[in-house]
Enzyme design. Structure first.
Site, short mmCIF file in Angstrom:
data_model
loop_
_atom_site.label_atom_id
_atom_site.label_comp_id
_atom_site.label_asym_id
_atom_site.label_seq_id
_atom_site.Cartn_x
_atom_site.Cartn_y
_atom_site.Cartn_z
N HIS A 44 -50.68 38.92 20.79
CA HIS A 44 -50.42 40.45 21.73
C HIS A 44 -52.29 41.49 22.39
CE1 HIS A 44 -48.52 41.52 24.56
NE2 HIS A 44 -47.08 42.47 24.04
N THR A 55 -48.87 21.68 17.41
CA THR A 55 -47.84 20.94 16.31
C THR A 55 -46.52 20.92 16.00
OG1 THR A 55 -47.92 21.95 13.75
CG2 THR A 55 -47.53 23.73 15.74
#
Length: 399
Positions: A370, A318
């Site tokens: 994560h 993006t």
């Protein structure tokens, strides 16, 4: 002969749709393949065209109604002739079932009603429907130009003028697409262990290479312009080969490692952010990347993207820099495990070999899940992007 017009077949990920705008009204003539209605889903706006020449006999649903996949929404009388137009009537007296002409503008009933409610002069609206028809969406998207300083007596303003200092509010329902975007963003923040790591890249080598070869590149590739996105996509595909976990996704208790790189490129539209994909980006040339991104961007802004083009994807890029963003933390696009954020290129003083020099710098941000990607892998991936962009020859050599 009566022909039923059905809603398109929605994919499994789309439950239903909403009638966004009727571009033809009962009694109007239609031509084969002429657009007659727009249907908004959670992901895209779908267009339904006439299957044959004839007259739109009836509409079974109104604008704003919810419809199901393959449901009959209208009936066309094939080969019939349209009724002779009635005498022109003032806007306030026009029948709700017919379009109305105001000056040189032709408005759909919904557009006429909304323009009257908003106090907008129809003559100021540009119609995007067939033959210049002003649709409801044209009225919704219309922005009144700021008033110039008064120099002489002018015509009465079309927009309602509110007393100075008055506190006003306007309540507008969310579109289906905006609601879906909100749901996905909220889901991403609540269902992933999202973390963002940052770095910065000296864009001077890429800028010099682009400046040196852009004219030749454009000439060789039939007018295709060399932009920055192709460098980032190529750098990302090389980094993804080195760190396959960044290209993976979580499915229940399994990790799915993808043997391909479908890179999503975020495109901002008036209806919200969409993420069409570059399929097998690892096999695309820079010219193919630039061409595809340009095509997807144009069709995304025009609402012409298909659901298939926005489905899937293993990694997303993006670019908030086009809006002036200096740094941000992009949100994941589930089930993807990572997203790369580009930002504004800005000259900054940098220390090189004991000297302070001015370099065009860009902050990079990598948000990642994560649960799947460790910090070491995330940082290593972003450093690889940085190294490839600061020495673009490595992208071509794959080192």
């Amino acid at each position: 002969m009566a022909i039923e017009i059905k809603a398109p077949t929605f994919p499994e990920s789309v439950q239903d749709g909403t009638i966004a705008a009727w571009l033809k009204q009962p009694g109007e003539a239609v031509e084969r393949d002429e657009l007659i209605v727009e249907i908004e889903t959670d992901k895209v706006v779908l267009e339904v065209v006439a299957p044959a020449d004839g007259v739109l006999e009836s509409q079974l649903f109104g604008e704003g109604d919810t419809i199901q996949s393959n449901e009959v929404i209208a009936v066309i009388a094939e080969g019939a002739a349209a009724a002779a137009p009635a005498a022109a009537a003032p806007v306030s007296e026009a029948a709700d079932e017919a379009t109305v002409t105001v000056g040189d503008k032709v408005l759909s009933p919904a557009a006429r009603k909304l323009a009257a409610e908003k106090g907008i002069d129809p003559a100021a609206i540009t119609g995007t429907g067939k033959g210049g028809l002003v649709t409801k969406e044209d009225v919704v998207n219309f922005k009144v130009a700021p008033a110039a300083a008064p120099a002489k007596a002018a015509a009465p303003a079309a927009e309602i003028q509110l007393p100075a200092g008055e506190r006003t509010e306007k309540r507008v329902p969310m579109t289906r697409m905006r609601k879906r975007i909100a749901e996905r963003l909220l889901d991403a923040s609540q269902s992933t262990a999202m973390l963002t790591t940052f770095n910065e890249v000296n864009m001077q080598p890429v800028m010099e290479l682009r400046s040196k070869y852009k004219d030749q590149f454009e000439k060789v590739n039939g007018g295709t312009r060399l932009g920055f996105m192709s460098f980032f996509v190529k750098a990302a595909t090389e980094a993804l080969k080195k760190y396959p976990a960044v290209n993976a996704s979580i499915d229940g208790n399994d990790i799915v490692y993808h043997g391909f790189q479908d890179v999503g490129v975020a495109v901002s539209t008036e209806k919200g952010l969409v993420v069409p994909c570059l399929r097998n980006a690892e096999n695309m040339s820079m010219a193919q990347i630039e061409n595809t991104i340009r095509d997807l961007g144009i069709r995304g802004r025009d609402g012409k993207l298909t659901i298939e083009e926005m489905s899937g994807g293993t990694f997303t890029i993006t670019n908030g820099g086009v809006f002036g963003s200096l740094i941000s933390t992009p949100i994941l696009n589930p089930p993807q495990a990572a997203i790369l954020g580009m930002h504004k290129i800005q000259d900054r003083p940098m220390a090189e070999n004991g000297q302070v020099v001015i370099r065009p710098m860009m902050y990079l941000a990598l948000s990642y899940d994560h649960r799947l990607i460790d910090g070491k892998e995330a940082v290593g991936f972003l450093v690889t992007i940085k190294e490839l962009l600061e020495d673009p020859a490595r992208i071509l050599l794959g080192v």
